[in-house]
Motif scaffolding. Structure first.
Motif, PDB file in Angstrom:
ATOM      1  N   SER A 177     -10.196   5.175   8.204  1.00  0.00           N
ATOM      2  CA  SER A 177      -9.496   5.469   7.721  1.00  0.00           C
ATOM      3  C   SER A 177      -9.971   6.533   6.740  1.00  0.00           C
ATOM      4  O   SER A 177      -9.628   7.594   5.729  1.00  0.00           O
ATOM      5  CB  SER A 177      -8.077   4.937   7.397  1.00  0.00           C
ATOM      6  OG  SER A 177      -7.988   4.760   8.824  1.00  0.00           O
ATOM      7  N   VAL A 229      -9.430   0.553   9.451  1.00  0.00           N
ATOM      8  CA  VAL A 229      -9.427   0.911   7.436  1.00  0.00           C
ATOM      9  C   VAL A 229     -10.253   1.303   7.417  1.00  0.00           C
ATOM     10  O   VAL A 229     -10.188   2.965   6.491  1.00  0.00           O
ATOM     11  CB  VAL A 229      -8.658  -0.329   7.418  1.00  0.00           C
ATOM     12  CG1 VAL A 229      -9.060   0.018   5.283  1.00  0.00           C
ATOM     13  CG2 VAL A 229      -7.704  -0.407   7.221  1.00  0.00           C
ATOM     14  N   SER A 263      -7.898  -5.717  -1.700  1.00  0.00           N
ATOM     15  CA  SER A 263      -6.997  -6.584  -0.749  1.00  0.00           C
ATOM     16  C   SER A 263      -6.873  -7.893  -1.258  1.00  0.00           C
ATOM     17  O   SER A 263      -7.501  -9.024  -1.956  1.00  0.00           O
ATOM     18  CB  SER A 263      -7.644  -6.706   0.719  1.00  0.00           C
ATOM     19  OG  SER A 263      -6.446  -7.387   1.353  1.00  0.00           O
ATOM     20  N   TYR A 320      -4.121   6.432   4.506  1.00  0.00           N
ATOM     21  CA  TYR A 320      -5.280   6.295   3.213  1.00  0.00           C
ATOM     22  C   TYR A 320      -4.903   7.006   2.363  1.00  0.00           C
ATOM     23  O   TYR A 320      -4.820   6.284   1.475  1.00  0.00           O
ATOM     24  CB  TYR A 320      -6.652   6.432   3.892  1.00  0.00           C
ATOM     25  CG  TYR A 320      -7.705   5.392   2.751  1.00  0.00           C
ATOM     26  CD1 TYR A 320      -8.120   4.032   3.487  1.00  0.00           C
ATOM     27  CD2 TYR A 320      -8.476   6.462   1.553  1.00  0.00           C
ATOM     28  CE1 TYR A 320      -9.093   3.660   2.704  1.00  0.00           C
ATOM     29  CE2 TYR A 320      -9.165   5.349   0.757  1.00  0.00           C
ATOM     30  CZ  TYR A 320      -9.153   4.012   1.297  1.00  0.00           C
ATOM     31  OH  TYR A 320     -10.122   3.739   0.948  1.00  0.00           O
ATOM     32  N   LEU A 364      -4.065  -4.446   3.998  1.00  0.00           N
ATOM     33  CA  LEU A 364      -4.000  -3.469   5.338  1.00  0.00           C
ATOM     34  C   LEU A 364      -4.177  -3.891   6.981  1.00  0.00           C
ATOM     35  O   LEU A 364      -5.057  -4.523   7.046  1.00  0.00           O
ATOM     36  CB  LEU A 364      -4.847  -2.392   4.529  1.00  0.00           C
ATOM     37  CG  LEU A 364      -5.038  -2.136   3.500  1.00  0.00           C
ATOM     38  CD1 LEU A 364      -6.193  -0.917   2.991  1.00  0.00           C
ATOM     39  CD2 LEU A 364      -3.576  -1.611   2.566  1.00  0.00           C
ATOM     40  N   TYR A 388       0.863  -1.187   0.391  1.00  0.00           N
ATOM     41  CA  TYR A 388       0.506  -0.198   0.095  1.00  0.00           C
ATOM     42  C   TYR A 388       0.752   1.303  -0.036  1.00  0.00           C
ATOM     43  O   TYR A 388       0.131   2.480  -0.395  1.00  0.00           O
ATOM     44  CB  TYR A 388      -0.881  -0.104   1.378  1.00  0.00           C
ATOM     45  CG  TYR A 388      -0.570   0.173   2.570  1.00  0.00           C
ATOM     46  CD1 TYR A 388      -0.062   1.202   3.321  1.00  0.00           C
ATOM     47  CD2 TYR A 388      -0.860  -1.265   3.101  1.00  0.00           C
ATOM     48  CE1 TYR A 388       0.063   1.297   4.341  1.00  0.00           C
ATOM     49  CE2 TYR A 388       0.165  -0.951   4.525  1.00  0.00           C
ATOM     50  CZ  TYR A 388       0.413   0.267   4.868  1.00  0.00           C
ATOM     51  OH  TYR A 388       0.908  -0.316   6.571  1.00  0.00           O
ATOM     52  N   ASN A 411     -12.419  -4.647   8.950  1.00  0.00           N
ATOM     53  CA  ASN A 411     -11.722  -3.672   9.914  1.00  0.00           C
ATOM     54  C   ASN A 411     -11.600  -2.411  10.529  1.00  0.00           C
ATOM     55  O   ASN A 411     -12.086  -1.444   9.005  1.00  0.00           O
ATOM     56  CB  ASN A 411     -10.227  -3.137   9.359  1.00  0.00           C
ATOM     57  CG  ASN A 411      -8.791  -3.300   9.494  1.00  0.00           C
ATOM     58  OD1 ASN A 411      -9.114  -2.565  10.041  1.00  0.00           O
ATOM     59  ND2 ASN A 411      -7.509  -4.033   8.982  1.00  0.00           N
TER      60      ASN A 411
END
Length: 209
Positions: free
Chosen positions: A167, A164, A196, A139, A129, A8, A161
């Motif tokens: 974010s 994430v 992902s 992010y 992530l 990432y 998550n």
């Protein structure tokens, strides 16, 4: 179709992953996409709109003028739709806009949408992530590293998550979902998909039936 897996941070991991032909390489069905998007948008409607018809208006039922001899049309109630403040003719009523769509049709639509993204090279695959805490700057940094900072993006995670999701929540033109929430509208609405690495297996399991 092989796609490189990147970190990432934008760095290439040197690994490639193969997209399933059964999910990302089918013959797209535009009508299935149309029906699935139509159902998705219909399900978003609350259907709580309501206007009052003449029977629901508060007002006198006295005949407001004599039947004949006025030179104008007869009128029996001030609540008539032809008068200001009267009821509405055939106004909207609360209703449910949702409709049924077969499961196989929905799966075909999702495969078709994913196929279009794969054909246009609008899919990026990143390593899983893991943010220690909600970090919007991180992010945005990830999007810029993938050269997607000015694009509408859809990030697909294998499972929820919180860090994430939080974010990406305040980042404009981006959305974060899990693989089991993948839908045709979100796929087509985004310019680019960010998958992902672990989410690919879940997507294959959901759509390879």
């Amino acid at each position: 179709m092989d796609i490189s897996v990147v970190k990432y941070s934008g760095e290439d991991t040197g690994r490639k992953i193969s997209l399933s032909e059964e999910v990302f390489g089918i013959e797209p069905n535009d009508h299935a996409i149309y029906l699935d998007v139509k159902q998705f948008l219909a399900n978003q409607r609350q259907g709580t709109h309501k206007s009052k018809e003449r029977g629901e208006i508060s007002g006198s039922t006295r005949k407001i003028k004599r039947q004949k001899g006025t030179g104008t049309a007869r009128a029996g109630s001030i609540k008539s739709p032809v008068f200001r403040g009267g009821g509405r003719v055939f106004g909207p009523r609360p209703r449910n806009y949702s409709f049924k769509l077969n499961k196989k049709m929905k799966e075909l639509a999702r495969k078709s949408a994913l196929t279009y993204k794969a054909k246009d090279n609008n899919i990026a695959i990143v390593e899983d992530l893991s943010f220690d805490a909600p970090r919007t700057k991180e992010y945005i940094k990830m999007l810029n590293a993938l050269s997607l900072g000015d694009k509408k993006t859809l990030l697909v995670l294998p499972e929820g998550n919180k860090n994430v999701v939080l974010s990406g929540r305040n980042v404009q033109n981006t959305k974060v979902i899990t693989a089991d929430s993948l839908n045709t509208f979100d796929v087509l609405h985004a310019d680019n998909l960010i998958l992902s690495e672990s989410s690919l297996e879940k997507i294959d399991n959901l759509l390879k039936k």
